[in-house]
Design a protein around this motif. Structure first.
Motif, PDB file in Angstrom:
ATOM      1  N   ARG A  36       0.832  -1.196   0.000  1.00  0.00           N
ATOM      2  CA  ARG A  36       0.000   0.000   0.000  1.00  0.00           C
ATOM      3  C   ARG A  36       0.874   1.256   0.000  1.00  0.00           C
ATOM      4  O   ARG A  36       2.013   1.241   0.464  1.00  0.00           O
ATOM      5  N   GLU A  37       0.313   2.329  -0.527  1.00  0.00           N
ATOM      6  CA  GLU A  37       1.048   3.593  -0.570  1.00  0.00           C
ATOM      7  C   GLU A  37       1.436   4.050   0.833  1.00  0.00           C
ATOM      8  O   GLU A  37       2.532   4.577   1.038  1.00  0.00           O
ATOM      9  N   CYS A  38       0.563   3.836   1.815  1.00  0.00           N
ATOM     10  CA  CYS A  38       0.884   4.267   3.174  1.00  0.00           C
ATOM     11  C   CYS A  38       2.094   3.538   3.721  1.00  0.00           C
ATOM     12  O   CYS A  38       2.873   4.100   4.512  1.00  0.00           O
ATOM     13  N   GLU A  39       2.284   2.287   3.307  1.00  0.00           N
ATOM     14  CA  GLU A  39       3.460   1.531   3.753  1.00  0.00           C
ATOM     15  C   GLU A  39       4.728   2.059   3.110  1.00  0.00           C
ATOM     16  O   GLU A  39       5.796   2.093   3.742  1.00  0.00           O
ATOM     17  N   ALA A  40       4.620   2.498   1.851  1.00  0.00           N
ATOM     18  CA  ALA A  40       5.768   3.129   1.199  1.00  0.00           C
ATOM     19  C   ALA A  40       6.118   4.453   1.881  1.00  0.00           C
ATOM     20  O   ALA A  40       7.304   4.769   2.084  1.00  0.00           O
ATOM     21  N   LEU A  41       5.097   5.242   2.225  1.00  0.00           N
ATOM     22  CA  LEU A  41       5.333   6.508   2.922  1.00  0.00           C
ATOM     23  C   LEU A  41       5.951   6.274   4.294  1.00  0.00           C
ATOM     24  O   LEU A  41       6.863   6.996   4.714  1.00  0.00           O
ATOM     25  N   LEU A  42       5.466   5.251   4.987  1.00  0.00           N
ATOM     26  CA  LEU A  42       6.007   4.917   6.303  1.00  0.00           C
ATOM     27  C   LEU A  42       7.463   4.491   6.189  1.00  0.00           C
ATOM     28  O   LEU A  42       8.316   4.905   6.992  1.00  0.00           O
ATOM     29  N   GLN A  43       7.756   3.672   5.186  1.00  0.00           N
ATOM     30  CA  GLN A  43       9.123   3.212   4.983  1.00  0.00           C
ATOM     31  C   GLN A  43      10.063   4.376   4.695  1.00  0.00           C
ATOM     32  O   GLN A  43      11.193   4.424   5.191  1.00  0.00           O
ATOM     33  N   ALA A  44       9.606   5.342   3.908  1.00  0.00           N
ATOM     34  CA  ALA A  44      10.450   6.485   3.560  1.00  0.00           C
ATOM     35  C   ALA A  44      10.833   7.297   4.796  1.00  0.00           C
ATOM     36  O   ALA A  44      11.952   7.812   4.888  1.00  0.00           O
ATOM     37  N   GLU A  45       9.913   7.410   5.754  1.00  0.00           N
ATOM     38  CA  GLU A  45      10.173   8.205   6.952  1.00  0.00           C
ATOM     39  C   GLU A  45      10.834   7.415   8.066  1.00  0.00           C
ATOM     40  O   GLU A  45      11.713   7.928   8.763  1.00  0.00           O
ATOM     41  N   PHE A  46      10.404   6.155   8.244  1.00  0.00           N
ATOM     42  CA  PHE A  46      10.808   5.408   9.433  1.00  0.00           C
ATOM     43  C   PHE A  46      11.668   4.181   9.141  1.00  0.00           C
ATOM     44  O   PHE A  46      12.109   3.514  10.079  1.00  0.00           O
ATOM     45  N   GLY A  47      11.901   3.866   7.868  1.00  0.00           N
ATOM     46  CA  GLY A  47      12.680   2.683   7.540  1.00  0.00           C
ATOM     47  C   GLY A  47      14.071   2.710   8.129  1.00  0.00           C
ATOM     48  O   GLY A  47      14.591   1.684   8.589  1.00  0.00           O
ATOM     49  N   ARG A  48      14.700   3.872   8.142  1.00  0.00           N
ATOM     50  CA  ARG A  48      16.059   3.987   8.688  1.00  0.00           C
ATOM     51  C   ARG A  48      16.086   3.812  10.196  1.00  0.00           C
ATOM     52  O   ARG A  48      17.164   3.668  10.785  1.00  0.00           O
ATOM     53  N   TYR A  49      14.919   3.799  10.807  1.00  0.00           N
ATOM     54  CA  TYR A  49      14.816   3.588  12.251  1.00  0.00           C
ATOM     55  C   TYR A  49      14.378   2.157  12.577  1.00  0.00           C
ATOM     56  O   TYR A  49      14.040   1.858  13.709  1.00  0.00           O
ATOM     57  N   ASP A  50      14.410   1.276  11.571  1.00  0.00           N
ATOM     58  CA  ASP A  50      13.942  -0.103  11.701  1.00  0.00           C
ATOM     59  C   ASP A  50      12.462  -0.156  12.064  1.00  0.00           C
ATOM     60  O   ASP A  50      12.010  -1.077  12.750  1.00  0.00           O
ATOM     61  N   ALA A  51      11.698   0.832  11.625  1.00  0.00           N
ATOM     62  CA  ALA A  51      10.289   0.912  11.992  1.00  0.00           C
ATOM     63  C   ALA A  51       9.390   0.940  10.768  1.00  0.00           C
ATOM     64  O   ALA A  51       8.278   1.472  10.819  1.00  0.00           O
ATOM     65  N   GLY A  52       9.856   0.377   9.656  1.00  0.00           N
ATOM     66  CA  GLY A  52       9.006   0.271   8.481  1.00  0.00           C
ATOM     67  C   GLY A  52       7.982  -0.843   8.652  1.00  0.00           C
ATOM     68  O   GLY A  52       8.064  -1.652   9.589  1.00  0.00           O
ATOM     69  N   ALA A  53       7.020  -0.900   7.750  1.00  0.00           N
ATOM     70  CA  ALA A  53       5.954  -1.905   7.843  1.00  0.00           C
ATOM     71  C   ALA A  53       6.113  -2.948   6.741  1.00  0.00           C
ATOM     72  O   ALA A  53       6.644  -2.666   5.667  1.00  0.00           O
ATOM     73  N   HIS A  54       5.657  -4.172   7.015  1.00  0.00           N
ATOM     74  CA  HIS A  54       5.617  -5.195   5.979  1.00  0.00           C
ATOM     75  C   HIS A  54       4.539  -4.851   4.953  1.00  0.00           C
ATOM     76  O   HIS A  54       3.608  -4.101   5.233  1.00  0.00           O
ATOM     77  N   SER A  55       4.680  -5.415   3.767  1.00  0.00           N
ATOM     78  CA  SER A  55       3.697  -5.169   2.710  1.00  0.00           C
ATOM     79  C   SER A  55       2.381  -5.860   3.016  1.00  0.00           C
ATOM     80  O   SER A  55       2.352  -6.985   3.524  1.00  0.00           O
ATOM     81  N   SER A  56       1.288  -5.178   2.698  1.00  0.00           N
ATOM     82  CA  SER A  56      -0.053  -5.750   2.853  1.00  0.00           C
ATOM     83  C   SER A  56      -0.729  -5.798   1.503  1.00  0.00           C
ATOM     84  O   SER A  56      -0.750  -4.796   0.787  1.00  0.00           O
TER      85      SER A  56
END
Length: 260
Positions: A36-56
């Motif tokens: 989902r687009e929200c997961e991509a947005l989350l990954q862009a902001e929080f991925g470097r903090y190990d806080a991204g989401a798995h794909s749904s």
């Protein structure tokens, strides 16, 4: 509680009247594949903090339809985040504890309390205790955690934990308590929270972006280098899967087939 019937019975008993529920699971998943687009947005902001989401996506049976959406409909909770909670309106929002913790606890990396490769029971126990301390400070209003007997029981279990099963016994409960705090913020329409995505394509409610630069090591010692390397590898797998329109599991299966 395990079944939908058990959850409904609990809500009927304890959640009468207007309800604001924060659910740590996908609620709106219209896409058949990918993420989902929200997961991509989350990954862009929080991925470097190990806080991204798995794909749904709906290729996964438990997301076709999403269990959270089915439950919310059954309980009469509106899952559209543009519908403000209020008299006569019960709502449910999708949340994700890890990025919320990064921002609200002012962390440079997610607390490594989950059971993942490279983490020992001792290191996870230390991370759990940091989490409990942070929650006691952040959630004092309205939850008064230090005064709750059950909270004291949870702290005792974690402090004495010697095996992963001891931590697993309370892990979901701690996450649920934190989600309840996010529900309280949403009920107040607190400015700390915002919506990534929308009810049409899927969304996640999170606080504002991280306030600190991402750290290179875990906030709690123990397996930090191994964990960091593992996250880097997983991020590469996730990116490659997204480029090919596959889930991570499908990409890994194809790679194993190619190796014979």
């Amino acid at each position: 509680m395990r079944t939908d019937d058990e959850i409904k019975e609990f809500v009927d008993q304890h959640g009468r009247g207007d309800v604001v529920a924060a659910i740590d699971a996908p609620l709106v998943v219209p896409n058949e594949t990918g993420r989902r687009e929200c997961e991509a947005l989350l990954q862009a902001e929080f991925g470097r903090y190990d806080a991204g989401a798995h794909s749904s996506n709906r290729s996964r049976p438990w997301l076709n339809p999403p269990r959270g959406e089915v439950l919310a409909n059954r309980l009469g909770w509106d899952v559209d985040p543009t519908v403000s909670p209020g008299p006569g309106r019960s709502v449910a929002i999708e949340v994700y504890p890890h990025p919320a913790m990064v921002t609200l606890f002012d962390l440079d990396r997610v607390l490594p309390y989950k059971n993942k490769p490279g983490r020992t029971t001792a290191s996870r126990r230390s991370a759990f205790l940091v989490l409990l301390d942070a929650m006691e400070e952040l959630c004092e209003e309205p939850m008064r955690l230090r005064a709750q007997a059950r909270w004291a029981d949870i702290r005792t279990v974690i402090t004495a934990a010697e095996r992963p099963m001891h931590l697993a016994a309370v892990e979901d409960e701690v996450d649920a308590i934190f989600c309840a705090y996010l529900a309280w913020l949403w009920a107040r329409q607190d400015s700390a929270l915002r919506v990534l995505g929308d009810a049409r394509v899927g969304y996640i409610v999170v606080p504002g972006p991280p306030r600190r630069a991402p750290g290179r090591r875990s906030a709690v010692p123990g397996g930090a280098v191994t964990v960091q390397r593992g996250h880097e590898i997983w991020e590469r797998v996730h990116k490659a899967a997204e480029q090919r329109g596959l889930t991570e599991a499908e990409l890994i299966a194809k790679a194993l087939d190619a190796l014979g």
